[in-house]
Design a protein around this motif. Structure first.
Motif, PDB file in Angstrom:
ATOM      1  N   ALA A 259       0.827  -1.203   0.000  1.00 16.16           N
ATOM      2  CA  ALA A 259       0.000   0.000   0.000  1.00 16.16           C
ATOM      3  C   ALA A 259       0.862   1.255   0.000  1.00 16.16           C
ATOM      4  O   ALA A 259       0.554   2.237  -0.697  1.00 16.16           O
ATOM      5  N   ALA A 260       1.954   1.249   0.775  1.00 13.59           N
ATOM      6  CA  ALA A 260       2.855   2.397   0.826  1.00 13.59           C
ATOM      7  C   ALA A 260       3.495   2.633  -0.538  1.00 13.59           C
ATOM      8  O   ALA A 260       3.597   3.778  -1.009  1.00 13.59           O
ATOM      9  N   LEU A 265       5.245   6.090  -1.586  1.00 13.96           N
ATOM     10  CA  LEU A 265       6.062   6.279  -0.395  1.00 13.96           C
ATOM     11  C   LEU A 265       7.254   5.327  -0.467  1.00 13.96           C
ATOM     12  O   LEU A 265       7.101   4.148  -0.819  1.00 13.96           O
ATOM     13  N   LYS A 266       8.420   5.822  -0.138  1.00 12.08           N
ATOM     14  CA  LYS A 266       9.612   4.989  -0.161  1.00 12.08           C
ATOM     15  C   LYS A 266       9.802   4.320   1.199  1.00 12.08           C
ATOM     16  O   LYS A 266       9.754   4.983   2.239  1.00 12.08           O
ATOM     17  N   ALA A 272       8.940   3.395   7.812  1.00 13.75           N
ATOM     18  CA  ALA A 272       9.555   2.116   8.160  1.00 13.75           C
ATOM     19  C   ALA A 272       8.456   1.101   8.467  1.00 13.75           C
ATOM     20  O   ALA A 272       7.408   1.458   9.006  1.00 13.75           O
ATOM     21  N   ILE A 273       8.706  -0.160   8.112  1.00 10.97           N
ATOM     22  CA  ILE A 273       7.692  -1.203   8.307  1.00 10.97           C
ATOM     23  C   ILE A 273       8.363  -2.440   8.915  1.00 10.97           C
ATOM     24  O   ILE A 273       9.424  -2.878   8.460  1.00 10.97           O
ATOM     25  N   HIS A 284      11.246 -12.669   0.931  1.00 11.51           N
ATOM     26  CA  HIS A 284      11.039 -12.793  -0.515  1.00 11.51           C
ATOM     27  C   HIS A 284      10.599 -11.490  -1.163  1.00 11.51           C
ATOM     28  O   HIS A 284      10.643 -11.368  -2.388  1.00 11.51           O
ATOM     29  N   ILE A 285      10.131 -10.519  -0.373  1.00  9.57           N
ATOM     30  CA  ILE A 285       9.707  -9.240  -0.938  1.00  9.57           C
ATOM     31  C   ILE A 285      10.841  -8.228  -0.800  1.00  9.57           C
ATOM     32  O   ILE A 285      11.825  -8.461  -0.102  1.00  9.57           O
ATOM     33  N   TRP A 286      10.693  -7.103  -1.497  1.00  8.87           N
ATOM     34  CA  TRP A 286      11.688  -6.039  -1.387  1.00  8.87           C
ATOM     35  C   TRP A 286      10.994  -4.720  -1.059  1.00  8.87           C
ATOM     36  O   TRP A 286      10.002  -4.389  -1.700  1.00  8.87           O
ATOM     37  N   PRO A 287      11.538  -3.988  -0.101  1.00  7.98           N
ATOM     38  CA  PRO A 287      12.649  -4.379   0.771  1.00  7.98           C
ATOM     39  C   PRO A 287      12.260  -5.492   1.742  1.00  7.98           C
ATOM     40  O   PRO A 287      11.098  -5.612   2.118  1.00  7.98           O
TER      41      PRO A 287
END
Length: 345
Positions: A259-260, A265-266, A272-273, A284-287
């Motif tokens: 969603a970000a 949104l970077k 931060a997440i 497996h996802i980025w970041p």
């Protein structure tokens, strides 16, 4: 060709039939020398035990059921992996029993399961591990059981859990030390004990670092990706928007990350997440997601191993030892990845 029986093995190895049976069932009260002698006889005689006859002889099915209700497929897979490893090692079979029922319907369902499957025991995973009515029902029926990730520690139960509260504290503290003060939190399913533990850890970290708790920054989720997406819709449109989001599991955190990104949104520069569980999606996802590695396989493996030990003690008439409590807490591990960094000044 003459059929090889347990009597044949006993005669060949020069031991009693009862000793062979003990080796078959991985019971501890056999010396290493005797056990090796019996195992050698199995191999040389090409003996394969008959599971049906074995069960009839001991009035056992050698089946343990794992009861679960969790939307996270990776969590369920890891539960099964740990339980299967223990069952395979001790000659038991595992029955996976998903259940979404509650109240009397749940108890009726479990009673039918016990009648039709002749279970030797049950492994209760969240949310059933802290289901008081179910636990009381199993005790009344004298069905051996073990709990995974239970908050309630009773004097006469097998319980293996990880320190979720401390893990959530460490994630929140990490974000605080990076410089975040407005940290949003997404809760898990209200029926799961981990939800309260992780929320308590979040609040404890805020309090310990002198940061005021803001109810507007807390959203209700249920451990599913979709609930994370719904929560993200609210959190990311707050004004002012928080600089960090801590979701109670990795699937909800992954939904926030998506969603970000869709809002340009970077991550982690703009927000931060962090997640929890160290599910495959976290790496497996980025970041990659900063998260807490919960030892799910090890918790379930230990729970099943000690449950089987209790079942075998019951077979041997060792009632006093069977009632000994066993409560193990394993440590969760903080894993830092690319999804968290200091907020932009």
């Amino acid at each position: 060709m003459k059929k090889i029986t347990i009597n044949s093995v006993a005669s060949y190895a020069g031991v009693s039939k009862k000793t062979v049976s003990r080796v078959l069932n991985n019971e501890p009260n056999v010396s290493d020398v005797t056990r090796e002698k019996v195992l050698k006889a199995f191999k040389e005689l090409d003996y394969t035990p008959n599971p049906i006859a074995r069960g009839l002889a001991r009035n056992r099915s050698f089946i343990i059921a794992c009861l679960y209700d969790n939307p996270s497929k990776s969590y369920i897979t890891r539960l099964q992996s740990g339980a299967l490893a223990a069952c395979h090692q001790h000659g038991f079979n595992l029955l996976i029993h998903p259940c979404e029922l509650r109240g009397q319907a749940l108890l009726d369902n479990i009673e039918q399961l016990l009648q039709t499957s002749r279970l030797d025991g049950l492994v209760l995973t969240p949310p059933f591990s802290d289901h008081g009515e179910l636990v009381a029902f199993l005790r009344q029926k004298k069905v051996p059981f073990a709990r995974v990730a239970s908050v309630k520690l009773d004097d006469d139960s097998i319980s293996v859990r990880s320190n979720d509260e401390q893990g959530a504290f460490e994630i929140t503290e990490l974000l605080i030390k990076l410089g975040h003060k407005d940290i949003a939190f997404i809760k898990g399913h209200p029926d799961h004990s981990a939800t309260e533990q992780r929320f308590n850890g979040y609040r404890r970290a805020l309090a310990q670092h002198g940061i005021e708790y803001q109810e507007r920054l807390v959203e209700e989720g249920n451990f599913s990706y979709h609930s994370g997406a719904d929560s993200a819709e609210t959190i990311l449109h707050l004004n002012p928007r928080p600089t960090a989001v801590f979701a109670s599991n990795d699937y909800m955190a992954a939904a926030v990350l998506k969603a970000a990104t869709q809002m340009n949104l970077k991550v982690p520069d703009d927000i931060a997440i962090a997640g929890f569980d160290n599910a495959p999606i976290a790496r497996h996802i980025w970041p990659g997601l900063t998260t807490i590695a919960q030892p799910v396989e090890e918790m379930t493996r230990l729970a099943v191993e000690h449950l089987i030990e209790q079942i075998n003690q019951g077979d041997n008439g060792d009632e006093e030892q069977q009632k000994e409590p066993l409560q193990i807490t394993l440590e969760a591990k903080l894993i830092c990845r690319e999804s968290t960094a200091a907020p932009k000044s």
